[in-house]
Design a protein around this motif. Structure first.
Motif, PDB file in Angstrom:
ATOM      1  N   ASN A 105      28.025 -30.538  -7.610  1.00  0.00           N
ATOM      2  CA  ASN A 105      26.654 -30.893  -7.952  1.00  0.00           C
ATOM      3  C   ASN A 105      26.562 -31.106  -9.466  1.00  0.00           C
ATOM      4  OD1 ASN A 105      23.929 -30.995  -8.494  1.00  0.00           O
ATOM      5  ND2 ASN A 105      23.406 -29.542  -6.865  1.00  0.00           N
ATOM      6  N   ARG A 106      26.682 -32.384  -9.874  1.00  0.00           N
ATOM      7  CA  ARG A 106      26.728 -32.696 -11.312  1.00  0.00           C
ATOM      8  C   ARG A 106      25.418 -32.333 -12.000  1.00  0.00           C
ATOM      9  NH1 ARG A 106      31.970 -35.057 -12.858  1.00  0.00           N
ATOM     10  NH2 ARG A 106      32.937 -34.710 -10.868  1.00  0.00           N
ATOM     11  N   LYS A 107      24.318 -32.442 -11.269  1.00  0.00           N
ATOM     12  CA  LYS A 107      23.022 -32.174 -11.885  1.00  0.00           C
ATOM     13  C   LYS A 107      22.942 -30.697 -12.272  1.00  0.00           C
ATOM     14  CE  LYS A 107      18.105 -32.799 -10.884  1.00  0.00           C
ATOM     15  NZ  LYS A 107      17.737 -31.587 -10.103  1.00  0.00           N
ATOM     16  N   LYS A 108      23.361 -29.841 -11.350  1.00  0.00           N
ATOM     17  CA  LYS A 108      23.344 -28.407 -11.650  1.00  0.00           C
ATOM     18  C   LYS A 108      24.273 -28.083 -12.809  1.00  0.00           C
ATOM     19  CE  LYS A 108      21.707 -25.683  -7.810  1.00  0.00           C
ATOM     20  NZ  LYS A 108      22.039 -24.822  -6.692  1.00  0.00           N
ATOM     21  N   ALA A 109      25.433 -28.755 -12.848  1.00  0.00           N
ATOM     22  CA  ALA A 109      26.383 -28.509 -13.923  1.00  0.00           C
ATOM     23  C   ALA A 109      25.764 -28.896 -15.263  1.00  0.00           C
ATOM     24  CB  ALA A 109      27.675 -29.300 -13.681  1.00  0.00           C
ATOM     25  N   ARG A 110      25.034 -30.030 -15.280  1.00  0.00           N
ATOM     26  CA  ARG A 110      24.379 -30.465 -16.521  1.00  0.00           C
ATOM     27  C   ARG A 110      23.319 -29.459 -16.956  1.00  0.00           C
ATOM     28  NH1 ARG A 110      25.035 -35.688 -14.923  1.00  0.00           N
ATOM     29  NH2 ARG A 110      23.153 -35.655 -13.665  1.00  0.00           N
ATOM     30  N   GLU A 111      22.549 -28.971 -15.973  1.00  0.00           N
ATOM     31  CA  GLU A 111      21.514 -27.984 -16.307  1.00  0.00           C
ATOM     32  C   GLU A 111      22.137 -26.717 -16.877  1.00  0.00           C
ATOM     33  OE1 GLU A 111      18.477 -29.425 -12.770  1.00  0.00           O
ATOM     34  OE2 GLU A 111      19.456 -27.462 -12.618  1.00  0.00           O
ATOM     35  N   PHE A 112      23.227 -26.285 -16.235  1.00  0.00           N
ATOM     36  CA  PHE A 112      23.901 -25.078 -16.706  1.00  0.00           C
ATOM     37  C   PHE A 112      24.415 -25.287 -18.129  1.00  0.00           C
ATOM     38  CE2 PHE A 112      27.682 -22.504 -17.351  1.00  0.00           C
ATOM     39  CZ  PHE A 112      27.299 -21.255 -16.870  1.00  0.00           C
ATOM     40  N   ALA A 113      25.038 -26.445 -18.376  1.00  0.00           N
ATOM     41  CA  ALA A 113      25.574 -26.728 -19.709  1.00  0.00           C
ATOM     42  C   ALA A 113      24.437 -26.758 -20.737  1.00  0.00           C
ATOM     43  CB  ALA A 113      26.337 -28.050 -19.706  1.00  0.00           C
ATOM     44  N   SER A 114      23.315 -27.380 -20.401  1.00  0.00           N
ATOM     45  CA  SER A 114      22.182 -27.430 -21.321  1.00  0.00           C
ATOM     46  C   SER A 114      21.684 -26.023 -21.631  1.00  0.00           C
ATOM     47  CB  SER A 114      21.013 -28.215 -20.723  1.00  0.00           C
ATOM     48  OG  SER A 114      21.414 -29.504 -20.433  1.00  0.00           O
ATOM     49  N   HIS A 115      21.639 -25.201 -20.603  1.00  0.00           N
ATOM     50  CA  HIS A 115      21.182 -23.824 -20.771  1.00  0.00           C
ATOM     51  C   HIS A 115      22.094 -23.081 -21.749  1.00  0.00           C
ATOM     52  CE1 HIS A 115      19.689 -19.855 -19.780  1.00  0.00           C
ATOM     53  NE2 HIS A 115      20.903 -19.482 -19.422  1.00  0.00           N
ATOM     54  N   VAL A 116      23.418 -23.244 -21.561  1.00  0.00           N
ATOM     55  CA  VAL A 116      24.366 -22.569 -22.456  1.00  0.00           C
ATOM     56  C   VAL A 116      24.226 -23.109 -23.881  1.00  0.00           C
ATOM     57  CG1 VAL A 116      26.827 -22.278 -22.983  1.00  0.00           C
ATOM     58  CG2 VAL A 116      26.017 -21.993 -20.643  1.00  0.00           C
ATOM     59  N   ILE A 117      24.059 -24.434 -23.998  1.00  0.00           N
ATOM     60  CA  ILE A 117      23.939 -25.046 -25.323  1.00  0.00           C
ATOM     61  C   ILE A 117      22.721 -24.476 -26.058  1.00  0.00           C
ATOM     62  CG2 ILE A 117      23.379 -27.219 -26.493  1.00  0.00           C
ATOM     63  CD1 ILE A 117      25.119 -28.621 -24.326  1.00  0.00           C
ATOM     64  N   ASP A 118      21.593 -24.360 -25.355  1.00  0.00           N
ATOM     65  CA  ASP A 118      20.375 -23.824 -25.989  1.00  0.00           C
ATOM     66  C   ASP A 118      20.527 -22.344 -26.313  1.00  0.00           C
ATOM     67  OD1 ASP A 118      19.285 -26.264 -25.733  1.00  0.00           O
ATOM     68  OD2 ASP A 118      18.116 -25.812 -23.920  1.00  0.00           O
ATOM     69  N   LYS A 119      20.972 -21.585 -25.319  1.00  0.00           N
ATOM     70  CA  LYS A 119      20.958 -20.131 -25.473  1.00  0.00           C
ATOM     71  C   LYS A 119      21.967 -19.666 -26.519  1.00  0.00           C
ATOM     72  CE  LYS A 119      21.221 -15.902 -22.723  1.00  0.00           C
ATOM     73  NZ  LYS A 119      21.387 -15.367 -21.365  1.00  0.00           N
ATOM     74  N   TYR A 120      23.118 -20.334 -26.599  1.00  0.00           N
ATOM     75  CA  TYR A 120      24.162 -19.878 -27.520  1.00  0.00           C
ATOM     76  C   TYR A 120      24.227 -20.744 -28.771  1.00  0.00           C
ATOM     77  CZ  TYR A 120      25.287 -16.790 -23.728  1.00  0.00           C
ATOM     78  OH  TYR A 120      25.189 -15.818 -22.751  1.00  0.00           O
ATOM     79  N   LYS A 121      23.192 -21.536 -28.994  1.00  0.00           N
ATOM     80  CA  LYS A 121      23.038 -22.336 -30.211  1.00  0.00           C
ATOM     81  C   LYS A 121      24.286 -23.183 -30.486  1.00  0.00           C
ATOM     82  CE  LYS A 121      19.966 -18.903 -32.282  1.00  0.00           C
ATOM     83  NZ  LYS A 121      20.342 -17.614 -31.609  1.00  0.00           N
ATOM     84  N   VAL A 122      24.750 -23.881 -29.458  1.00  0.00           N
ATOM     85  CA  VAL A 122      25.905 -24.762 -29.602  1.00  0.00           C
ATOM     86  C   VAL A 122      25.425 -26.073 -30.210  1.00  0.00           C
ATOM     87  CG1 VAL A 122      27.772 -25.940 -28.395  1.00  0.00           C
ATOM     88  CG2 VAL A 122      26.941 -23.735 -27.565  1.00  0.00           C
ATOM     89  N   LYS A 123      26.050 -26.495 -31.308  1.00  0.00           N
ATOM     90  CA  LYS A 123      25.686 -27.792 -31.881  1.00  0.00           C
ATOM     91  C   LYS A 123      26.470 -28.883 -31.161  1.00  0.00           C
ATOM     92  CE  LYS A 123      24.511 -26.459 -36.546  1.00  0.00           C
ATOM     93  NZ  LYS A 123      25.437 -25.815 -37.486  1.00  0.00           N
ATOM     94  N   ALA A 124      25.787 -29.609 -30.275  1.00  0.00           N
ATOM     95  CA  ALA A 124      26.441 -30.683 -29.510  1.00  0.00           C
ATOM     96  C   ALA A 124      25.379 -31.679 -29.099  1.00  0.00           C
ATOM     97  CB  ALA A 124      27.119 -30.106 -28.266  1.00  0.00           C
ATOM     98  N   ASN A 125      25.781 -32.914 -28.880  1.00  0.00           N
ATOM     99  CA  ASN A 125      24.837 -33.939 -28.448  1.00  0.00           C
ATOM    100  C   ASN A 125      24.580 -33.825 -26.949  1.00  0.00           C
ATOM    101  OD1 ASN A 125      24.874 -34.964 -31.050  1.00  0.00           O
ATOM    102  ND2 ASN A 125      26.612 -36.300 -30.587  1.00  0.00           N
ATOM    103  N   GLY A 126      24.100 -32.673 -26.546  1.00  0.00           N
ATOM    104  CA  GLY A 126      23.737 -32.502 -25.151  1.00  0.00           C
ATOM    105  C   GLY A 126      24.923 -32.271 -24.241  1.00  0.00           C
ATOM    106  N   PRO A 127      24.654 -32.087 -22.942  1.00  0.00           N
ATOM    107  CA  PRO A 127      25.726 -31.760 -21.994  1.00  0.00           C
ATOM    108  C   PRO A 127      26.704 -32.907 -21.775  1.00  0.00           C
ATOM    109  CG  PRO A 127      23.624 -32.029 -20.866  1.00  0.00           C
ATOM    110  CD  PRO A 127      23.318 -32.069 -22.325  1.00  0.00           C
TER     111      PRO A 127
END
Lengths: 367, 350
Positions: free
Chosen positions: B205-227
Motif C-alpha cells: 500500500n504505497r499510500k500508507k507508506a507515503r503517509e508513514f514517511a511523511s509522519h516520520v519526516i515531520d515528527k523527527y524533523k527530517v530535512k527532505a523534499n517530502g516522502p
C-alpha cells in the motif's frame, strides 16, 4: 599557435559524476538522443556505402509495417520477446542473472510437443491448455537446476544457465533426429505436425499471427503488477538494489533466487510452447532465432519495466523485420543490417547512462 | 578512531610540532579537542564561515552555536524505573568470523533492562559489527538461546522475524543497509514498517507508506523534499533521523543502534540522543554501540567495553570514567565491576 590550441584542447576535461536524483527529463530524452545519434551515424555509414540514407532508413523502419502481413509478422516476433523479457526482468531486478532463457524456451517447446503428440487427448479441447502447462513446467524445471545450484552451492547462475542452453539444444537435436522423428517425414529431422487441437487459432488464414498473443498481454499486466505493486516484487527489488538492506530487513535471498529463476523459466518455457503451437506446428532442430538471448536486450532496453519491455520488444522485432526487408528490397548484405541493429541498441543502452550520471566540464587550466 | 589515551599522545606530538614552528591545520567536529589543542578556530556551516574565535576562551556551547546556528537543547536525562527482567539478553554468544578480516565473538554476555540505555564502547573492528549482526538477526547464531528477547529465544530467527517480536535495529551504514539508496523515502519506509498494515493481499500500500514517511519526516524533523525524496539525496544526519524515526515508530521493546551519530551534525546528533533517552524512559531497552566515549557517557546508564571480540563486565556510568573505559578499549585496563571483582575473563593481549 596550433600547438598552443592543441594544448588547450587537451586541458578541456570532463568529469563524469553521479546525479543526486535520476533525471526525469533524461529518462524521456535518452531514447530520442539514441535515435538521433543512430540516424546521424548510420546516415554517414550508408552514404559511404553509396546508399541513399533516407530510402534505407525508410526501408528499415517503415516499409515492414505497410502491409498487413508485415504487421502480423511484427507482433508475432515481438510476442515471445516481450513474454520472455517480462520473466527475465523479475529475476534481473533481484540480481538473479538468467542468461539461459533460450535453453528454457527449448525445454518448454519439447515438453509441450511431447504432450501434444503423445498424450491420449488428441481431440480434446484440453490439449492446448495441457501443452501450455507442460511448457511452463518444462521451462521451470530447466531453470530450477541453476536455482538449486545457486541456492545450495553458491554456483554462478550466469554460467550454469548459459551452459544448460547448449545441453537443451542438444537434447532437442537428439529427439528430432532420433526417437521423435516423424516416421512419415522423409527422414527430415523433425517431429510430426501437432494435431489441430494442439494449435493456437490464427486470426486470418492468410497471416501467421495467432491468439497466443493474448497470453503475452496477460503476462505483461501480471509482470507490471508484480514488479510495481506487489510486496514480494518490492522485496526482490530491494535484494537487487541493496543486498545488505534486504538482509537488514530480513528478506530471504534464496526466495529471490528461486522466484527469479522459476518465473523467467516459466515465461521462456511458455514462449517455446507458443512457438511450436503457433507458427512452427512441430519441433525441428532450430525452433528459435535466438529469442531467449534477444529478450535479455529487450529487458534492458525496457529498463526492466513491463511497459518499457513492450516497447523494447516491438523495437527489436521491427529491427529483425527491417533487417530482412533491406536485404530483400535493397540487396544489402545481412552484415550491414546487423551493424545497424547493433548501432541502435548500443546507443539506446549507452544513453541510459545519462539518466543517472552527467558530464561536467572541469575548469580549464591556463598554460 | 583513537582511545582517549592515544588522543592525549597525539596531542603531545602535535603540540611539540607546533612548538618547533610547524603550523597545523586541525579539522574536527569534536569541540573539546579543538578547545584543548587549538589557538584559533574557524567555524564552517553549510560551506560558509560562520565565525572565528579563540577556542581557548570560548565555551563548547558557544562553538556549538556557531556550528549549528542555534543553541543546542540541553540533554534531559531523568532517572527511571528498570523492568524486573532484562528485555534483551545475550548469553555466552560465540560466533566465528565470516571473513578473514572479521572478528570472532568469544562468549559474550550482556543484558539490557527496560528503562535503561546500555552502551557498548570499543575501538572499531573489535567485534562490534559482528555483535550487532548477531543481535539484529542479519546473522543467525549457533543456538537459539544465544539471544533472548523478553524470555523468548530468537537466535535462530532472521532479522524480519526478530523485528516482528519487537527488536528494533539501526545499523551504522545508512546507505545500502538501513536504507536503499536509489529508493524514495516512502519506499524505504516499506523496508521495515511494512508490518504496520502496509501490505494487504500481498500488495504494497504505497499510500500508507507515503503517509508513514511523511509522519516520520515531520515528527523527527527530517530535512527532505517530502516522502518522494530519494534516500541518497539526503544528508547523512537527515537520513539517520529518518531511519531512527522509522525504527522507533515500529514501537520496539528493545532498540539496538549502532554508531547513532556517525557523520551526523551536532544539532541532529543531540536530537537523536534525546530521542534515545526518551524512549528508554518510556520503558524500552536501548543498546548503543559507539566509538564516541563522550556520547556514551552523556546518555548511557551502563557501559560495556568490547575488545578482541570479548565483552567486559558492565560498568555503571556513575562509578567509572573515560580513563577506565579507555584502558579497557585497548585491552590492557584493569576493571572494576558492580561487585568489585576485577578483570575476570578478560583478554590482556594487545
Amino acid at each position: 599557435m596550433i600547438l598552443a590550441q592543441q594544448q588547450r584542447a587537451l586541458t578541456m576535461l570532463f568529469k563524469i559524476e553521479a546525479r543526486a536524483e535520476p533525471s526525469r527529463q533524461m529518462a524521456l530524452a535518452a531514447p530520442l538522443i539514441a535515435t538521433g545519434l543512430t540516424i546521424v551515424i548510420s546516415s554517414i555509414f550508408f552514404l559511404t556505402l553509396g546508399l541513399n540514407p533516407f530510402l534505407t532508413l525508410y526501408t528499415f523502419f517503415v516499409e515492414p509495417l505497410t502491409t498487413k502481413n508485415g504487421l502480423s509478422e511484427w507482433l508475432l516476433k515481438a510476442s515471445p520477446l516481450i513474454l520472455i523479457a517480462c520473466g527475465l526482468s523479475i529475476g534481473f531486478r533481484a540480481n538473479v542473472w538468467n542468461i539461459g532463457a533460450e535453453g528454457q524456451l527449448i525445454m518448454g517447446a519439447i515438453t509441450a510437443t511431447g504432450v501434444g503428440l503423445f498424450l491420449p487427448f488428441q481431440e480434446s479441447g484440453l490439449l492446448l491448455p495441457l501443452m501450455a502447462v507442460a511448457g511452463v513446467i518444462g521451462g521451470m524445471a530447466w531453470a530450477a537446476i541453476p536455482a538449486f545450484l545457486r541456492d545450495r552451492m553458491n554456483t554462478n547462475e550466469i554460467l550454469v544457465t548459459l551452459m544448460l542452453t547448449y545441453i537443451a539444444a542438444l537434447i532437442l537435436s537428439w529427439l528430432v533426429h532420433g526417437p521423435w522423428r516423424d516416421p512419415e517425414g522423409f527422414n527430415f529431422p523433425q517431429t510430426a505436425l501437432l494435431p489441430n487441437q494442439g494449435m493456437f487459432g490464427v486470426f486470418d488464414y492468410a497471416y501467421r499471427l495467432n491468439t497466443s498473443i493474448f497470453i503475452t498481454v496477460v503476462v505483461v499486466v501480471l509482470t507490471w503488477v508484480f514488479t510495481e505493486r506487489s510486496f514480494l516484487g518490492y522485496k526482490m527489488s530491494v535484494g537487487g538494489a541493496a543486498p545488505s538492506a534486504a538482509r537488514f530487513a530480513g528478506f530471504s535471498s534464496s526466495a529471490s533466487i528461486w522466484i527469479g529463476l522459476l518465473a523467467s523459466g516459466a515465461a521462456a518455457g511458455l514462449a517455446g510452447m507458443m512457438e511450436v503451437a503457433g507458427p512452427l506446428g512441430q519441433l525441428s532442430p532450430q525452433i528459435s532465432p535466438g529469442y531467449g538471448f534477444a529478450a535479455i536486450i529487450v529487458a534492458f532496453i525496457g529498463r526492466l519495466n513491463a511497459i518499457g519491455i513492450v516497447l523494447g520488444g516491438l523495437l527489436l522485432s521491427l529491427l529483425y523485420l527491417g533487417g530482412e526487408t533491406v536485404q530483400l528490397s535493397l540487396g544489402l548484405p545481412s552484415s550491414i543490417a546487423l551493424i545497424f541493429q547493433g548501432m541502435l541498441l548500443f546507443f539506446l543502452l549507452a544513453s541510459n547512462f545519462l539518466i543517472n550520471f552527467r558530464f561536467r566540464k572541469i575548469a580549464m587550466r591556463a598554460h | 578512531m583513537l582511545t582517549p589515551q592515544a588522543v592525549q599522545k597525539l596531542f603531545e606530538t602535535l603540540r611539540q610540532l607546533s612548538d618547533e614552528g610547524c603550523s597545523i591545520l586541525y579539522i574536527s567536529h569534536k569541540l573539546d579537542e579543538v578547545r584543548d589543542l587549538c589557538q584559533s578556530a574557524t567555524v564552517l556551516r553549510n560551506g560558509q564561515v560562520t565565525g572565528e574565535t579563540d577556542p581557548r576562551k570560548a565555551t563548547s556551547a558557544e562553538l556549538a552555536r556557531m556550528m549549528v546556528g542555534s543553541d543546542l537543547p540541553e540533554m534531559m536525562v531523568e532517572s527511571s524505573e528498570l523492568s524486573n527482567a532484562p528485555i534483551l539478553s545475550v548469553s555466552n554468544l560465540t560466533l566465528e568470523a565470516e571473513s578473514v578480516t572479521g572478528r570472532s565473538l568469544k562468549s559474550i554476555s550482556l543484558e539490557a533492562y527496560g528503562g535503561e540505555i546500555v552502551g557498548i564502547a570499543g575501538v572499531s573492528g573489535n567485534g562490534q559489527g559482528e555483535l550487532a549482526a548477531a543481535i539484529s538477526g542479519e546473522r543467525i547464531t549457533n543456538a537459539a538461546e544465544d539471544v533472548v528477547l523478553e524470555g523468548r529465544p530468537i537466535g535462530h530467527l532472521d532479522a524480519g522475524k526478530r523485528r516482528d517480536l519487537g527488536l528494533g535495529f539501526v545499523p551504522e551504514e545508512r546507505l545500502g543497509r538501513g536504507a536503499v539508496p536509489p529508493y524514495e523515502l516512502s519506499e524505504n519506509a516499506l523496508l521495515t514498517a511494512h508490518r504496520k498494515g502496509m501490505v494487504k493481499h500481498g500488495m504494497a500500500n504505497r499510500k500508507k507508506a507515503r503517509e508513514f514517511a511523511s509522519h516520520v519526516i515531520d515528527k523527527y524533523k527530517v530535512k527532505a523534499n517530502g516522502p518522494e525524496a530519494k534516500a541518497h539525496g539526503l544528508s547523512g544526519g537527515n537520513l539517520q533521523k529518518f531511519i531512527v524515526g522509522r525504527e522507533i515508530e515500529l514501537d520496539p521493546r528493545a532498540l539496538l543502534i549502532s554508531q547513532p551519530t556517525w557523520g551526523v551534525d551536532v544539532g541532529a546528533a543531540a536530537h537523536v540522543r534525546q530521542t534515545l533517552i526518551d524512549i528508554s524512559r518510556s520503558g524500552q531497552a536501548v543498546i548503543v554501540i559507539s566509538e564516541e566515549l563522550e556520547e556514551l557517557f552523556e546518555s548511557c546508564d551502563r557501559i560495556y567495553v568490547i575488545c578482541h571480540g570479548k565483552l567486559s563486565q558492565s560498568l555503571n556510568r556513575a562509578e567509572t570514567d573515560v580513563e577506565d573505559v579507555g584502558l579497557l578499549m585497548t585491552g590492557i585496563g584493569s576493571q572494576t565491576n558492580d561487585s568489585g571483582s576485577t578483570t575476570e575473563g578478560f583478554d590482556y593481549a594487545v
